[in-house]
Scaffold this motif. Structure first.
Motif, PDB file in Angstrom:
ATOM      1  N   UNK A   1       3.856   8.859  -9.484  1.00 48.33           N
ATOM      2  CA  UNK A   1       3.472   7.518  -9.903  1.00 48.33           C
ATOM      3  C   UNK A   1       4.424   7.087 -11.014  1.00 48.33           C
ATOM      4  N   UNK A   2       4.527   5.790 -11.250  1.00 49.53           N
ATOM      5  CA  UNK A   2       5.381   5.310 -12.330  1.00 49.53           C
ATOM      6  C   UNK A   2       4.693   5.403 -13.687  1.00 49.53           C
ATOM      7  N   UNK A   3       3.381   5.454 -13.703  1.00 46.89           N
ATOM      8  CA  UNK A   3       2.648   5.499 -14.966  1.00 46.89           C
ATOM      9  C   UNK A   3       1.237   6.015 -14.725  1.00 46.89           C
ATOM     10  N   UNK A   4       0.700   6.690 -15.726  1.00 45.01           N
ATOM     11  CA  UNK A   4      -0.686   7.143 -15.655  1.00 45.01           C
ATOM     12  C   UNK A   4      -1.640   6.098 -16.216  1.00 45.01           C
ATOM     13  N   UNK A   5      -1.095   5.096 -16.905  1.00 38.23           N
ATOM     14  CA  UNK A   5      -1.900   4.043 -17.524  1.00 38.23           C
ATOM     15  C   UNK A   5      -1.971   2.845 -16.585  1.00 38.23           C
ATOM     16  N   UNK A   6      -3.130   2.627 -15.995  1.00 40.07           N
ATOM     17  CA  UNK A   6      -3.284   1.552 -15.011  1.00 40.07           C
ATOM     18  C   UNK A   6      -3.242   0.158 -15.637  1.00 40.07           C
ATOM     19  N   UNK A   7      -3.337   0.064 -16.952  1.00 37.29           N
ATOM     20  CA  UNK A   7      -3.331  -1.233 -17.627  1.00 37.29           C
ATOM     21  C   UNK A   7      -1.958  -1.586 -18.196  1.00 37.29           C
TER      22      UNK A   7
ATOM     23  N   UNK B   1       7.237 -10.397 -15.489  1.00 38.99           N
ATOM     24  CA  UNK B   1       6.718 -11.310 -14.465  1.00 38.99           C
ATOM     25  C   UNK B   1       7.813 -12.222 -13.917  1.00 38.99           C
ATOM     26  N   UNK B   2       8.980 -12.219 -14.531  1.00 38.05           N
ATOM     27  CA  UNK B   2      10.096 -13.073 -14.099  1.00 38.05           C
ATOM     28  C   UNK B   2      10.869 -12.505 -12.911  1.00 38.05           C
ATOM     29  N   UNK B   3      10.599 -11.269 -12.522  1.00 39.46           N
ATOM     30  CA  UNK B   3      11.328 -10.674 -11.392  1.00 39.46           C
ATOM     31  C   UNK B   3      11.107 -11.477 -10.119  1.00 39.46           C
TER      32      UNK B   3
ATOM     33  N   UNK C   1       0.675   1.653  -9.801  1.00 31.96           N
ATOM     34  CA  UNK C   1       0.933   1.641 -11.244  1.00 31.96           C
ATOM     35  C   UNK C   1       1.980   0.618 -11.659  1.00 31.96           C
ATOM     36  N   UNK C   2       2.677   0.018 -10.713  1.00 36.62           N
ATOM     37  CA  UNK C   2       3.668  -1.016 -11.054  1.00 36.62           C
ATOM     38  C   UNK C   2       3.017  -2.356 -11.347  1.00 36.62           C
ATOM     39  N   UNK C   3       1.733  -2.479 -11.102  1.00 36.77           N
ATOM     40  CA  UNK C   3       1.017  -3.744 -11.330  1.00 36.77           C
ATOM     41  C   UNK C   3       1.740  -4.903 -10.651  1.00 36.77           C
ATOM     42  N   UNK C   4       2.012  -4.745  -9.370  1.00 36.72           N
ATOM     43  CA  UNK C   4       2.739  -5.777  -8.618  1.00 36.72           C
ATOM     44  C   UNK C   4       2.057  -7.139  -8.684  1.00 36.72           C
TER      45      UNK C   4
END
Length: 143
Positions: A37-43, A49-51, A67-70
């Motif tokens: 995963x990219x991160x263990x922190x889901x928040x 957001x500019x991508x 975990x990327x919060x797409x």
């Protein structure tokens, strides 16, 4: 482009990419060989957001993109995913990709091919709204 940097030990969650508000295109791959995963922190928001374009490739052990919060990438138009054999899900925890997404490309991802194949995959309905979906078994466009 950040590619084939397997010796980078700092996790993506500590790069501070979310602060790069002028960043529009990001290509990243061939690194973090053991990360599932990219991160263990889901928040934690990892990307700005500019991508508008995001390409991810050659993540050998990555299992999910949750975990990327797409869903926070409200400008994202194109998402590409290549050669990540253990990747099982591209969907955020909410279960749907953004309506802003115009093109989704998946190549060389065996498990994703099963889940997102047109009309046969269990998760096809969750990506069917995307105008162009291309993968290593066919391409679909809504004209």
């Amino acid at each position: 482009m950040i590619h084939k940097c397997e010796n980078i030990k700092i996790p993506l969650s500590e790069w501070g990419l979310s602060r790069l508000t002028s960043l529009k295109h990001l290509i990243i791959g061939g690194m973090f060989p053991d990360a599932t995963s990219f991160s263990d922190d889901s928040h934690l928001i990892l990307l700005p957001s500019t991508l508008t374009f995001l390409s991810l490739s050659e993540f050998r052990s990555l299992e999910s993109l949750a975990s990327l919060s797409l869903q926070t990438l409200t400008s994202l138009r194109n998402l590409e995913i290549y050669n990540s054999q253990k990747l099982q899900s591209i969907l955020p925890r909410e279960g749907l990709l953004l309506d802003t997404l115009l093109e989704l490309t998946i190549w060389g991802c065996r498990l994703l091919k099963q889940r997102y194949s047109k009309e046969k995959g269990d998760d096809w309905p969750k990506i069917a709204h995307i105008p162009r979906v291309a993968n290593d078994f066919k391409s679909t466009s809504k004209q």
